[in-house]
Motif scaffolding. Structure first.
Motif, PDB file in Angstrom:
ATOM      1  N   GLY A  30       5.607 -89.103 -44.922  1.00  0.00           N
ATOM      2  CA  GLY A  30       5.591 -88.958 -43.471  1.00  0.00           C
ATOM      3  C   GLY A  30       6.618 -87.964 -42.990  1.00  0.00           C
ATOM      4  N   LYS A  31       6.748 -87.905 -41.678  1.00  0.00           N
ATOM      5  CA  LYS A  31       7.675 -86.966 -41.055  1.00  0.00           C
ATOM      6  C   LYS A  31       8.547 -87.699 -40.043  1.00  0.00           C
ATOM      7  N   VAL A  32       9.832 -87.336 -40.028  1.00  0.00           N
ATOM      8  CA  VAL A  32      10.771 -87.836 -39.035  1.00  0.00           C
ATOM      9  C   VAL A  32      11.207 -86.618 -38.220  1.00  0.00           C
ATOM     10  N   TYR A  33      11.094 -86.726 -36.911  1.00  0.00           N
ATOM     11  CA  TYR A  33      11.518 -85.656 -36.012  1.00  0.00           C
ATOM     12  C   TYR A  33      12.772 -86.115 -35.290  1.00  0.00           C
ATOM     13  N   ILE A  34      13.834 -85.327 -35.416  1.00  0.00           N
ATOM     14  CA  ILE A  34      15.098 -85.618 -34.764  1.00  0.00           C
ATOM     15  C   ILE A  34      15.246 -84.644 -33.598  1.00  0.00           C
ATOM     16  N   GLY A  35      15.470 -85.186 -32.400  1.00  0.00           N
ATOM     17  CA  GLY A  35      15.581 -84.361 -31.213  1.00  0.00           C
ATOM     18  C   GLY A  35      14.336 -84.473 -30.343  1.00  0.00           C
ATOM     19  N   CYS A  36      13.611 -85.596 -30.516  1.00  0.00           N
ATOM     20  CA  CYS A  36      12.386 -85.838 -29.746  1.00  0.00           C
ATOM     21  C   CYS A  36      12.418 -87.260 -29.199  1.00  0.00           C
ATOM     22  N   ASP A  37      11.805 -87.456 -28.020  1.00  0.00           N
ATOM     23  CA  ASP A  37      11.744 -88.811 -27.469  1.00  0.00           C
ATOM     24  C   ASP A  37      10.610 -89.603 -28.118  1.00  0.00           C
ATOM     25  N   ASP A  38      10.425 -90.848 -27.701  1.00  0.00           N
ATOM     26  CA  ASP A  38       9.435 -91.732 -28.328  1.00  0.00           C
ATOM     27  C   ASP A  38       7.996 -91.266 -28.167  1.00  0.00           C
ATOM     28  N   ASN A  39       7.758 -90.311 -27.274  1.00  0.00           N
ATOM     29  CA  ASN A  39       6.408 -89.766 -27.091  1.00  0.00           C
ATOM     30  C   ASN A  39       6.228 -88.425 -27.793  1.00  0.00           C
ATOM     31  N   GLY A  40       7.260 -87.988 -28.510  1.00  0.00           N
ATOM     32  CA  GLY A  40       7.176 -86.732 -29.232  1.00  0.00           C
ATOM     33  C   GLY A  40       7.563 -85.513 -28.429  1.00  0.00           C
ATOM     34  N   ASN A  41       8.085 -85.719 -27.235  1.00  0.00           N
ATOM     35  CA  ASN A  41       8.538 -84.589 -26.416  1.00  0.00           C
ATOM     36  C   ASN A  41       9.898 -84.123 -26.917  1.00  0.00           C
ATOM     37  N   VAL A  42      10.050 -82.817 -27.083  1.00  0.00           N
ATOM     38  CA  VAL A  42      11.309 -82.263 -27.582  1.00  0.00           C
ATOM     39  C   VAL A  42      12.380 -82.379 -26.499  1.00  0.00           C
ATOM     40  N   VAL A  43      13.502 -83.026 -26.878  1.00  0.00           N
ATOM     41  CA  VAL A  43      14.645 -83.140 -25.963  1.00  0.00           C
ATOM     42  C   VAL A  43      15.812 -82.283 -26.446  1.00  0.00           C
ATOM     43  N   GLY A  44      15.738 -81.803 -27.678  1.00  0.00           N
ATOM     44  CA  GLY A  44      16.746 -80.903 -28.223  1.00  0.00           C
ATOM     45  C   GLY A  44      17.922 -81.606 -28.861  1.00  0.00           C
ATOM     46  N   LEU A  45      18.648 -80.832 -29.658  1.00  0.00           N
ATOM     47  CA  LEU A  45      19.846 -81.307 -30.357  1.00  0.00           C
ATOM     48  C   LEU A  45      20.971 -80.299 -30.156  1.00  0.00           C
ATOM     49  N   GLN A  46      22.153 -80.784 -29.885  1.00  0.00           N
ATOM     50  CA  GLN A  46      23.324 -79.913 -29.747  1.00  0.00           C
ATOM     51  C   GLN A  46      23.829 -79.456 -31.121  1.00  0.00           C
ATOM     52  N   ASN A  47      23.706 -80.325 -32.114  1.00  0.00           N
ATOM     53  CA  ASN A  47      24.282 -80.070 -33.435  1.00  0.00           C
ATOM     54  C   ASN A  47      23.209 -79.808 -34.495  1.00  0.00           C
ATOM     55  N   ALA A  48      22.128 -79.160 -34.128  1.00  0.00           N
ATOM     56  CA  ALA A  48      20.992 -78.962 -35.038  1.00  0.00           C
ATOM     57  C   ALA A  48      21.389 -78.209 -36.308  1.00  0.00           C
ATOM     58  N   ARG A  49      22.162 -77.148 -36.177  1.00  0.00           N
ATOM     59  CA  ARG A  49      22.549 -76.344 -37.356  1.00  0.00           C
ATOM     60  C   ARG A  49      23.369 -77.170 -38.347  1.00  0.00           C
ATOM     61  N   LYS A  50      24.296 -77.968 -37.841  1.00  0.00           N
ATOM     62  CA  LYS A  50      25.114 -78.814 -38.725  1.00  0.00           C
ATOM     63  C   LYS A  50      24.245 -79.870 -39.405  1.00  0.00           C
ATOM     64  N   LEU A  51      23.332 -80.478 -38.650  1.00  0.00           N
ATOM     65  CA  LEU A  51      22.433 -81.487 -39.226  1.00  0.00           C
ATOM     66  C   LEU A  51      21.533 -80.889 -40.295  1.00  0.00           C
ATOM     67  N   LEU A  52      21.180 -79.630 -40.139  1.00  0.00           N
ATOM     68  CA  LEU A  52      20.344 -78.948 -41.114  1.00  0.00           C
ATOM     69  C   LEU A  52      21.015 -78.917 -42.485  1.00  0.00           C
ATOM     70  N   GLU A  53      22.334 -78.917 -42.505  1.00  0.00           N
ATOM     71  CA  GLU A  53      23.090 -78.976 -43.762  1.00  0.00           C
ATOM     72  C   GLU A  53      23.396 -80.414 -44.162  1.00  0.00           C
ATOM     73  N   ASP A  54      23.766 -81.252 -43.198  1.00  0.00           N
ATOM     74  CA  ASP A  54      24.200 -82.617 -43.500  1.00  0.00           C
ATOM     75  C   ASP A  54      23.067 -83.529 -43.973  1.00  0.00           C
ATOM     76  N   ILE A  55      21.928 -83.470 -43.305  1.00  0.00           N
ATOM     77  CA  ILE A  55      20.834 -84.414 -43.601  1.00  0.00           C
ATOM     78  C   ILE A  55      20.336 -84.305 -45.050  1.00  0.00           C
ATOM     79  N   PRO A  56      20.045 -83.099 -45.568  1.00  0.00           N
ATOM     80  CA  PRO A  56      19.582 -83.047 -46.970  1.00  0.00           C
ATOM     81  C   PRO A  56      20.601 -83.626 -47.954  1.00  0.00           C
ATOM     82  N   ASN A  57      21.888 -83.392 -47.699  1.00  0.00           N
ATOM     83  CA  ASN A  57      22.929 -83.922 -48.582  1.00  0.00           C
ATOM     84  C   ASN A  57      23.009 -85.442 -48.499  1.00  0.00           C
ATOM     85  N   LYS A  58      22.896 -85.996 -47.287  1.00  0.00           N
ATOM     86  CA  LYS A  58      22.938 -87.448 -47.121  1.00  0.00           C
ATOM     87  C   LYS A  58      21.749 -88.105 -47.833  1.00  0.00           C
ATOM     88  N   ILE A  59      20.575 -87.506 -47.716  1.00  0.00           N
ATOM     89  CA  ILE A  59      19.379 -88.047 -48.364  1.00  0.00           C
ATOM     90  C   ILE A  59      19.540 -88.006 -49.876  1.00  0.00           C
TER      91      ILE A  59
END
Length: 166
Positions: A30-59
């Motif tokens: 499946g897919k997890v979208y971070i920065g979206c509300d419960d209806n799938g509308n994009v609300v954005g992320l302030q720290n998207a670039r940092k999460l792009l590095e952190d999330i793969p390492n945490k997983i």
């Protein structure tokens, strides 16, 4: 689009979502979208670039798997897509097995965990060894009955009817 078996929407990243990712890996993916509300509308992320590095390492550290983590943008708002493939083996997150069922995350334990792990290994209950079972526990009458039925159906040679149980 609403959440379903294969899609989860989250406004911001929280480490508890590692369990959701584990659940997808153990189910159909499946897919997890971070920065979206419960209806799938994009609300954005302030720290998207940092999460792009952190999330793969945490997983990787929590589950020992590698998933696809993508930075996406819509109407100037950045958000992250985590694509989790289904894994052929059981995946645990810090020793806990999660499973995606409908739009929920279930923690597997007890018989549900045992059944899940056996299914992932291609094993069924009837080919598992029974501890302390010996030849003395075999009922000769049941074995003879089984042999006769098997010979009648052509599944074994009739010459085997006289073989010893051992």
């Amino acid at each position: 689009m609403s959440e379903n078996q294969n899609i989860e929407w989250k406004r911001k990243w929280d480490n508890e979502y590692l369990g959701w990712i584990c659940g997808f890996a153990n189910a159909q993916g499946g897919k997890v979208y971070i920065g979206c509300d419960d209806n799938g509308n994009v609300v954005g992320l302030q720290n998207a670039r940092k999460l792009l590095e952190d999330i793969p390492n945490k997983i990787r550290d929590a589950m020992g798997i590698v998933v696809e983590v993508n930075l996406l943008e819509k109407d100037g708002e950045k958000y992250i897509e985590i694509v989790v493939p289904p894994y052929p083996i059981g995946i645990s997150c810090k020793g806990v097995y999660h499973y995606r069922s409908g739009s929920t995350k279930q923690i597997l334990s007890g018989p549900a965990l045992e059944t899940f792990l056996m299914r992932k290994r291609g094993v069924t209950w009837d080919n598992m060894p029974y501890p302390a079972f010996t030849i003395k526990d075999v009922d000769d009458g049941v074995v003879d009955y089984f042999r006769k039925l098997a010979a009648k159906k052509g599944r074994i040679d009739e010459g085997l009817l006289e073989e010893s149980i051992e």
